[in-house]
Design a protein around this motif. Structure first.
Motif, mmCIF file in Angstrom:
data_model
loop_
_atom_site.group_PDB
_atom_site.id
_atom_site.type_symbol
_atom_site.label_atom_id
_atom_site.label_comp_id
_atom_site.label_asym_id
_atom_site.label_seq_id
_atom_site.Cartn_x
_atom_site.Cartn_y
_atom_site.Cartn_z
ATOM 1 N N ASP A 1 14.692 10.473 18.170
ATOM 2 C CA ASP A 1 15.580 11.050 17.165
ATOM 3 C C ASP A 1 14.758 11.759 16.095
ATOM 4 O O ASP A 1 15.044 11.681 14.907
ATOM 5 C CB ASP A 1 16.444 9.963 16.527
ATOM 6 C CG ASP A 1 15.608 8.809 15.977
ATOM 7 O OD1 ASP A 1 14.366 8.885 16.044
ATOM 8 O OD2 ASP A 1 16.200 7.846 15.465
ATOM 9 N N GLY A 2 13.734 12.442 16.535
ATOM 10 C CA GLY A 2 12.870 13.153 15.608
ATOM 11 C C GLY A 2 11.571 12.447 15.325
ATOM 12 O O GLY A 2 10.681 12.991 14.654
ATOM 13 N N ARG A 3 11.435 11.219 15.825
ATOM 14 C CA ARG A 3 10.190 10.490 15.646
ATOM 15 C C ARG A 3 9.121 11.020 16.598
ATOM 16 O O ARG A 3 9.424 11.656 17.602
ATOM 17 C CB ARG A 3 10.431 8.998 15.884
ATOM 18 C CG ARG A 3 11.297 8.347 14.807
ATOM 19 C CD ARG A 3 11.605 6.901 15.131
ATOM 20 N NE ARG A 3 12.585 6.795 16.209
ATOM 21 C CZ ARG A 3 12.984 5.643 16.721
ATOM 22 N NH1 ARG A 3 12.464 4.508 16.288
ATOM 23 N NH2 ARG A 3 13.881 5.620 17.679
ATOM 24 N N VAL A 4 7.875 10.711 16.292
ATOM 25 C CA VAL A 4 6.768 11.080 17.164
ATOM 26 C C VAL A 4 6.866 10.264 18.450
ATOM 27 O O VAL A 4 7.054 9.044 18.403
ATOM 28 C CB VAL A 4 5.421 10.826 16.454
ATOM 29 C CG1 VAL A 4 4.269 10.952 17.441
ATOM 30 C CG2 VAL A 4 5.247 11.801 15.298
ATOM 31 N N ILE A 5 6.741 10.917 19.590
ATOM 32 C CA ILE A 5 6.889 10.248 20.884
ATOM 33 C C ILE A 5 5.529 9.836 21.432
ATOM 34 O O ILE A 5 4.611 10.653 21.539
ATOM 35 C CB ILE A 5 7.589 11.162 21.902
ATOM 36 C CG1 ILE A 5 9.006 11.484 21.442
ATOM 37 C CG2 ILE A 5 7.610 10.511 23.284
ATOM 38 C CD1 ILE A 5 9.717 12.487 22.324
ATOM 39 N N VAL A 6 5.414 8.552 21.782
ATOM 40 C CA VAL A 6 4.285 8.048 22.561
ATOM 41 C C VAL A 6 4.847 7.625 23.906
ATOM 42 O O VAL A 6 5.758 6.797 23.974
ATOM 43 C CB VAL A 6 3.593 6.861 21.868
ATOM 44 C CG1 VAL A 6 2.476 6.314 22.748
ATOM 45 C CG2 VAL A 6 3.052 7.265 20.499
ATOM 46 N N ALA A 7 4.349 8.213 24.976
ATOM 47 C CA ALA A 7 4.899 7.977 26.309
ATOM 48 C C ALA A 7 3.919 7.181 27.165
ATOM 49 O O ALA A 7 2.710 7.447 27.156
ATOM 50 C CB ALA A 7 5.225 9.295 26.996
#
Length: 489
Positions: A248-254
């Motif tokens: 939701d707009g946060r930084v993504i760590v996959a």
């Protein structure tokens, strides 16, 4: 000796969390408590100070009891590394590789070693909280059992059976267990718990009484859905099967979920960060192109998981991520996959093989040799860390000249690529301390405000203990524990 055993009507009914919560509740009452699980099956493990390994849940339960983790808390650990094979760990040390058939034939011979561990713990504690595995209703596995009733009857430990109301059918699962198990096994069960209840418990009053009437067991309480349990480390890969959230707009760590993913709790500290969305990417889905950081977690079978990464097309996603100039972190098996080659000349993980890695680090890995099992601490990215090593083999190459970590004992660990975008380390728990996590997230423009992971676990355990004191008859549980040994075979 005082002891009580929590068994479940199935897997993932909340046994580990309830044992941990009870360990903390009893410790808060001033009792000396020890957790114990005769046999565990998990790819998430922890290192003990004496240089052994136990299931992650038992290490967490030791924290709950405010004692040091010890190999006696989980004397038999099975670590799956294939569809039908597992690494057998006894008293913290690898004893060999077993097929499913060999395990079913040979497990009864481990009961004496299980009992030795149990007696040592019981001698040092006011009470032992014992956790079963799977379900005693799996009567096809009853012969030679050491995880549930096989242990309970050998040690004379009374059992409380847990049913999970959130998954539905809790009345049938509890009453059905009573119906299918051997009468001598059923005699070991003295009560039940209903777990993961949402809503008003008064609405289940009739169901609760029906279970008591149909089983002859007394109820020890209805435990609500424990929201704080989500802050505890998980050792069961069933949690990875839950739907993937979208940012939701946060930084993504996959992090891709490989077939033999291990110690994925290394990523749990990222869940403490409100500005970070941790996405565990299941098979069949691409690694999201908007990810700021890709983490490759540990693996119980690195060569097999390297093939799995390629079969899913994740190698293409990872290489594209690198071309965009975005960072990648590999932990343990993930570190090995980032290198040029992975060789298994001794067949440590299966057939003798040598395969190409992703080639993002100028390092090569040779599996085999003795297993590194040691707690470590030091600095990485200029910040303190605390963790542990748990791996087979050695990794060497030019990029190790740019290590990720400097241990307090002077050793170096890991490797960083020449462009600075790719890092690999053998340190599990690397992201646990808030200062260390802050350093990694700063590199992707994310602000870290969360606490140390251990502190978060302690807060969660205290909250869970309060809920159990409120919703369980712990005094009756303590009285039941005093009968341990009275029903011994």
């Amino acid at each position: 000796m005082a002891a009580v055993m929590l068994q479940g009507t199935g897997s993932d009914v909340g046994k580990s969390v309830l044992v941990a919560g009870l360990c903390r509740a009893l410790a808060n009452r001033g009792l000396s408590v020890r957790p114990f699980k005769p046999q565990n099956m998990s790819t998430n493990a922890a290192v003990t100070p004496e240089g052994g390994e136990i299931g992650r849940a038992q290490a967490m339960q030791a924290i709950a009891a405010r004692v040091t983790p010890h190999v006696d808390m989980n004397p038999v650990l099975l670590k799956p590394q294939g569809d039908r094979t597992s690494q057998l760990v006894v008293h913290g040390q690898v004893r060999g590789i077993l097929t499913a058939a060999r395990w079913r034939e040979g497990r009864e011979g481990l009961l004496d070693e299980v009992m030795d561990s149990y007696r040592r713990l019981a001698a040092a504690a006011d009470i032992v909280m014992v956790e079963g595995a799977g379900s005693p209703a799996e009567i096809n596995l009853r012969g030679g059992d050491i995880a549930n009733m096989g242990f309970a009857r050998a040690a004379g430990v009374p059992v409380i059976l847990i049913g999970d109301i959130d998954r539905g059918g809790v009345i049938a699962s509890l009453v059905g267990t009573r119906a299918v198990i051997d009468p001598a096994d059923a005699a070991m069960i003295h009560g039940f718990l209903v777990n993961k209840f949402r809503g008003d418990p008064a609405l289940f009053e009739n169901g609760y009484r029906a279970i008591e009437e149909r089983t002859g067991w007394r109820g020890y309480g209805v435990v609500p859905w424990l929201v704080d349990a989500a802050r505890l480390p998980s050792e069961d890969a069933v949690v990875l099967q839950r739907p993937v959230a979208r940012s939701d707009g946060r930084v993504i760590v996959a992090c891709p979920i490989t077939a033999h993913i291990a110690n994925f709790d290394d990523l749990d500290p990222l869940r403490l960060e409100p500005g970070v969305e941790l996405m565990m990417v299941p098979p069949g889905q691409a690694i999201p192109g908007e990810a700021s950081l890709i983490v490759l977690a540990g693996s119980k079978a690195t060569i097999a998981d390297m093939a799995f990464v390629q079969a899913q097309g994740w190698d293409i996603d990872i290489l594209a991520h690198h071309r965009r100039g975005r960072p990648i972190l590999g932990l343990c098996g993930g570190y090995q996959m980032l290198g040029r080659t992975i060789a298994d000349p001794e067949g440590a993980e299966g057939p003798v093989a040598s395969v190409a890695g992703l080639g993002l680090l100028a390092v090569d890995t040779v599996l085999g040799g003795s297993k590194a099992l040691v707690e470590v601490s030091g600095t990485a990215l200029g910040a303190r860390f605390e963790g542990y090593e748990m791996h087979l083999g050695r990794t060497e190459g030019a990029d190790t000249g740019r290590p990720v970590a400097l241990f307090d004992d002077g050793r170096c660990d890991g490797a960083i690529s020449a462009d600075g975008l790719v890092s690999g380390s053998y340190v599990h728990g690397l992201l646990g301390l808030a200062t260390q996590r802050r350093a990694w997230l700063a590199a992707i423009g994310a602000e870290a405000t969360g606490p140390d992971h251990r502190a978060s676990i302690d807060v969660a355990l205290d909250a869970i203990a309060v809920e159990l004191e409120r919703h369980m008859d712990i005094d009756a549980l303590l009285a039941l524990s005093q009968t341990a040994g009275d029903h011994q075979d």
